[in-house]
Structures are given as structure tokens and as C-alpha cells.
Design a protein around this motif. Structure first.
Motif, mmCIF file in Angstrom:
data_model
loop_
_atom_site.group_PDB
_atom_site.id
_atom_site.type_symbol
_atom_site.label_atom_id
_atom_site.label_comp_id
_atom_site.label_asym_id
_atom_site.label_seq_id
_atom_site.Cartn_x
_atom_site.Cartn_y
_atom_site.Cartn_z
ATOM 1 N N PRO A 46 0.826 -1.217 0.000
ATOM 2 C CA PRO A 46 0.000 0.000 0.000
ATOM 3 C C PRO A 46 0.855 1.260 0.000
ATOM 4 C CG PRO A 46 -0.869 -1.596 1.547
ATOM 5 C CD PRO A 46 0.438 -2.152 1.078
ATOM 6 N N GLY A 47 0.480 2.177 -0.857
ATOM 7 C CA GLY A 47 1.183 3.445 -0.919
ATOM 8 C C GLY A 47 2.395 3.459 -1.823
ATOM 9 N N LYS A 48 2.716 2.314 -2.418
ATOM 10 C CA LYS A 48 3.867 2.240 -3.308
ATOM 11 C C LYS A 48 3.434 1.738 -4.683
ATOM 12 C CE LYS A 48 7.601 1.622 0.021
ATOM 13 N NZ LYS A 48 8.826 0.864 0.344
ATOM 14 N N GLU A 49 4.296 2.004 -5.661
ATOM 15 C CA GLU A 49 4.009 1.541 -7.012
ATOM 16 C C GLU A 49 4.208 0.031 -7.119
ATOM 17 O OE1 GLU A 49 5.053 5.542 -9.641
ATOM 18 O OE2 GLU A 49 6.074 3.642 -10.044
ATOM 19 N N ARG A 50 3.544 -0.529 -8.110
ATOM 20 C CA ARG A 50 3.715 -1.951 -8.364
ATOM 21 C C ARG A 50 5.154 -2.204 -8.806
ATOM 22 N NH1 ARG A 50 -1.435 -4.863 -10.892
ATOM 23 N NH2 ARG A 50 -2.228 -3.776 -9.051
ATOM 24 N N GLU A 51 5.750 -3.257 -8.240
ATOM 25 C CA GLU A 51 7.171 -3.531 -8.435
ATOM 26 C C GLU A 51 7.352 -4.836 -9.184
ATOM 27 O OE1 GLU A 51 11.055 -4.265 -5.473
ATOM 28 O OE2 GLU A 51 9.033 -4.704 -4.776
ATOM 29 N N PHE A 52 8.236 -4.817 -10.154
ATOM 30 C CA PHE A 52 8.556 -6.028 -10.911
ATOM 31 C C PHE A 52 9.280 -7.034 -10.024
ATOM 32 C CE2 PHE A 52 9.785 -8.763 -14.267
ATOM 33 C CZ PHE A 52 11.132 -9.063 -14.110
ATOM 34 N N VAL A 53 8.918 -8.309 -10.169
ATOM 35 C CA VAL A 53 9.571 -9.378 -9.416
ATOM 36 C C VAL A 53 10.316 -10.323 -10.356
ATOM 37 C CG1 VAL A 53 9.209 -11.358 -7.894
ATOM 38 C CG2 VAL A 53 7.867 -9.265 -7.556
ATOM 39 N N ALA A 54 9.583 -10.883 -11.338
ATOM 40 C CA ALA A 54 10.195 -11.866 -12.231
ATOM 41 C C ALA A 54 9.361 -11.981 -13.501
ATOM 42 C CB ALA A 54 10.297 -13.230 -11.558
ATOM 43 N N ALA A 55 10.006 -12.423 -14.582
ATOM 44 C CA ALA A 55 9.314 -12.647 -15.848
ATOM 45 C C ALA A 55 9.856 -13.893 -16.505
ATOM 46 C CB ALA A 55 9.474 -11.439 -16.770
ATOM 47 N N ILE A 56 9.024 -14.501 -17.331
ATOM 48 C CA ILE A 56 9.416 -15.718 -18.028
ATOM 49 C C ILE A 56 8.905 -15.645 -19.455
ATOM 50 C CG2 ILE A 56 7.357 -17.000 -17.273
ATOM 51 C CD1 ILE A 56 9.257 -19.463 -16.953
ATOM 52 N N ASP A 95 9.649 -8.822 1.716
ATOM 53 C CA ASP A 95 8.935 -9.465 0.605
ATOM 54 C C ASP A 95 7.424 -9.396 0.814
ATOM 55 O OD1 ASP A 95 11.462 -11.991 0.608
ATOM 56 O OD2 ASP A 95 11.259 -10.338 -0.826
ATOM 57 N N THR A 96 6.991 -8.920 1.968
ATOM 58 C CA THR A 96 5.566 -8.803 2.250
ATOM 59 C C THR A 96 4.916 -7.857 1.249
ATOM 60 O OG1 THR A 96 5.827 -9.257 4.609
ATOM 61 C CG2 THR A 96 3.869 -8.012 3.934
ATOM 62 N N ALA A 97 3.879 -8.349 0.576
ATOM 63 C CA ALA A 97 3.201 -7.561 -0.465
ATOM 64 C C ALA A 97 2.042 -8.365 -1.025
ATOM 65 C CB ALA A 97 4.167 -7.198 -1.584
ATOM 66 N N GLU A 98 1.247 -7.694 -1.827
ATOM 67 C CA GLU A 98 0.258 -8.377 -2.665
ATOM 68 C C GLU A 98 0.980 -8.750 -3.947
ATOM 69 O OE1 GLU A 98 -2.827 -8.694 -1.459
ATOM 70 O OE2 GLU A 98 -3.929 -9.524 -3.155
ATOM 71 N N TYR A 99 0.905 -10.004 -4.330
ATOM 72 C CA TYR A 99 1.606 -10.489 -5.519
ATOM 73 C C TYR A 99 0.607 -10.713 -6.650
ATOM 74 C CZ TYR A 99 6.030 -11.079 -3.096
ATOM 75 O OH TYR A 99 7.207 -10.838 -2.426
ATOM 76 N N TYR A 100 0.982 -10.211 -7.831
ATOM 77 C CA TYR A 100 0.122 -10.284 -9.002
ATOM 78 C C TYR A 100 0.847 -10.989 -10.146
ATOM 79 C CZ TYR A 100 -2.406 -6.485 -6.672
ATOM 80 O OH TYR A 100 -3.095 -5.714 -5.770
ATOM 81 N N CYS A 101 0.109 -11.809 -10.880
ATOM 82 C CA CYS A 101 0.681 -12.300 -12.124
ATOM 83 C C CYS A 101 0.075 -11.512 -13.280
ATOM 84 C CB CYS A 101 0.486 -13.799 -12.310
ATOM 85 S SG CYS A 101 -1.165 -14.324 -12.724
ATOM 86 N N ALA A 102 0.804 -11.462 -14.375
ATOM 87 C CA ALA A 102 0.407 -10.677 -15.530
ATOM 88 C C ALA A 102 0.854 -11.374 -16.804
ATOM 89 C CB ALA A 102 1.024 -9.282 -15.447
ATOM 90 N N ALA A 103 0.149 -11.082 -17.895
ATOM 91 C CA ALA A 103 0.440 -11.724 -19.174
ATOM 92 C C ALA A 103 0.540 -10.695 -20.285
ATOM 93 C CB ALA A 103 -0.659 -12.733 -19.509
ATOM 94 N N GLN A 104 1.454 -10.951 -21.228
ATOM 95 C CA GLN A 104 1.583 -10.099 -22.408
ATOM 96 C C GLN A 104 1.899 -10.986 -23.609
ATOM 97 O OE1 GLN A 104 6.292 -8.796 -21.762
ATOM 98 N NE2 GLN A 104 4.733 -7.251 -21.750
ATOM 99 N N ALA A 105 1.151 -10.768 -24.692
ATOM 100 C CA ALA A 105 1.417 -11.514 -25.909
ATOM 101 C C ALA A 105 2.749 -11.079 -26.497
ATOM 102 C CB ALA A 105 0.296 -11.290 -26.921
ATOM 103 N N ARG A 106 3.544 -12.044 -26.926
ATOM 104 C CA ARG A 106 4.860 -11.745 -27.481
ATOM 105 C C ARG A 106 5.077 -12.551 -28.753
ATOM 106 N NH1 ARG A 106 7.270 -7.080 -26.127
ATOM 107 N NH2 ARG A 106 7.689 -6.878 -23.882
ATOM 108 N N THR A 107 5.765 -11.922 -29.700
ATOM 109 C CA THR A 107 6.032 -12.571 -30.975
ATOM 110 C C THR A 107 7.212 -13.525 -30.875
ATOM 111 O OG1 THR A 107 5.201 -10.651 -32.159
ATOM 112 C CG2 THR A 107 6.564 -12.198 -33.402
#
Length: 132
Positions: A46-56, A95-107
Motif C-alpha cells: 500500500p502506498g507504493k508503485e507496483r514492483e517487478f519481481v520476475a518474468a518468463i 517481501d511482504t506484499a500483494e503479488y500479481y501475475c500478468a500476461a503479455q502476448a509476445r512474438t
């Protein structure tokens, strides 16, 4: 309709482990194929921007981590199950936070990103709380 559903969050002591899962469903994944999407995990307090954790990448061959989690977290995916995972070891109170997954189409398979605004699809989040 796109659905990304996270699970696996909870309360854990510092030094412990959790495994987050994200199950993808909906027309974009069924028609275009889950394996055509790069996936990412982000977190937010809360109060902070969403932060990148990992991508695959689409195939799972390429991964990218934030420096703060490198060596402790592992992202993986099982395309046949439309699922992406985040194994979190040696957890710290920060590491305490709300964790979100996200998707993006890639070529291309080498493409994967760390910018939240580049991901059009998001889950509702799962809370991770690490006690000291």
C-alpha cells in the motif's frame, strides 16, 4: 474474458518458503495459446508503485529477475496446464506484499518485460506476509 487467478499466498516466517501459482483461462489464451504469452510476477505494498519481481518467456527458456529476489525466487511455467509459478525461498519481511501475475502476448521467445504498463492482463493478487 481473460482470467488470471493467483493462489498460494499466506503468512510465513522469515526464512521460509511459499509457492505461488497463477492459472490462466479465457479466450485470448484458448484461441491464441498460452504459450504465446510471456508472463510476469509483480508485487505491491500500500502506498507504493507496483514492483517487478520476475518474468518468463513464452517457452520458459528465458527468465529475468529483480535484483532484490535474484537467487531466492524462481519463476517457471507449464504451458500444457496454462500455469505459471513463483517459488519463493529465504523469504524476508520486505517481501511482504500483494503479488500479481500478468500476461503479455509476445512474438518472439526472447521477449520478456519488467514494465507493468506493458502487461495488459492481470490477476487479482494474492497476499504474502512474512513475519520477522
Amino acid at each position: 474474458q481473460v482470467q488470471l487467478v493467483e493462489s498460494g499466498g499466506g503468512l510465513v516466517q522469515a526464512g521460509g518458503s511459499l509457492r505461488l501459482s497463477c492459472a490462466a483461462s479465457g479466450r485470448p489464451f484458448s484461441s491464441y495459446g498460452f504459450s504465446n504469452y510471456a508472463m510476469g510476477w509483480f508485487r505491491q505494498v500500500p502506498g507504493k508503485e507496483r514492483e517487478f519481481v520476475a518474468a518468463i518467456s513464452r517457452s520458459g527458456r528465458n527468465t529475468y529477475y529483480a535484483d532484490s529476489v535474484k537467487g531466492r525466487f524462481t519463476i517457471s511455467r507449464v504451458n500444457a496446464e496454462n500455469t505459471v509459478y513463483l517459488q519463493m525461498n529465504s523469504l524476508k519481511p520486505e517481501d511482504t506484499a500483494e503479488y500479481y501475475c500478468a500476461a503479455q502476448a509476445r512474438t518472439f521467445d526472447f521477449e520478456l518485460g519488467s514494465i507493468a504498463n506493458e502487461y495488459p492482463y492481470w490477476g487479482q493478487g494474492t497476499q504474502v506476509t512474512v513475519s520477522s
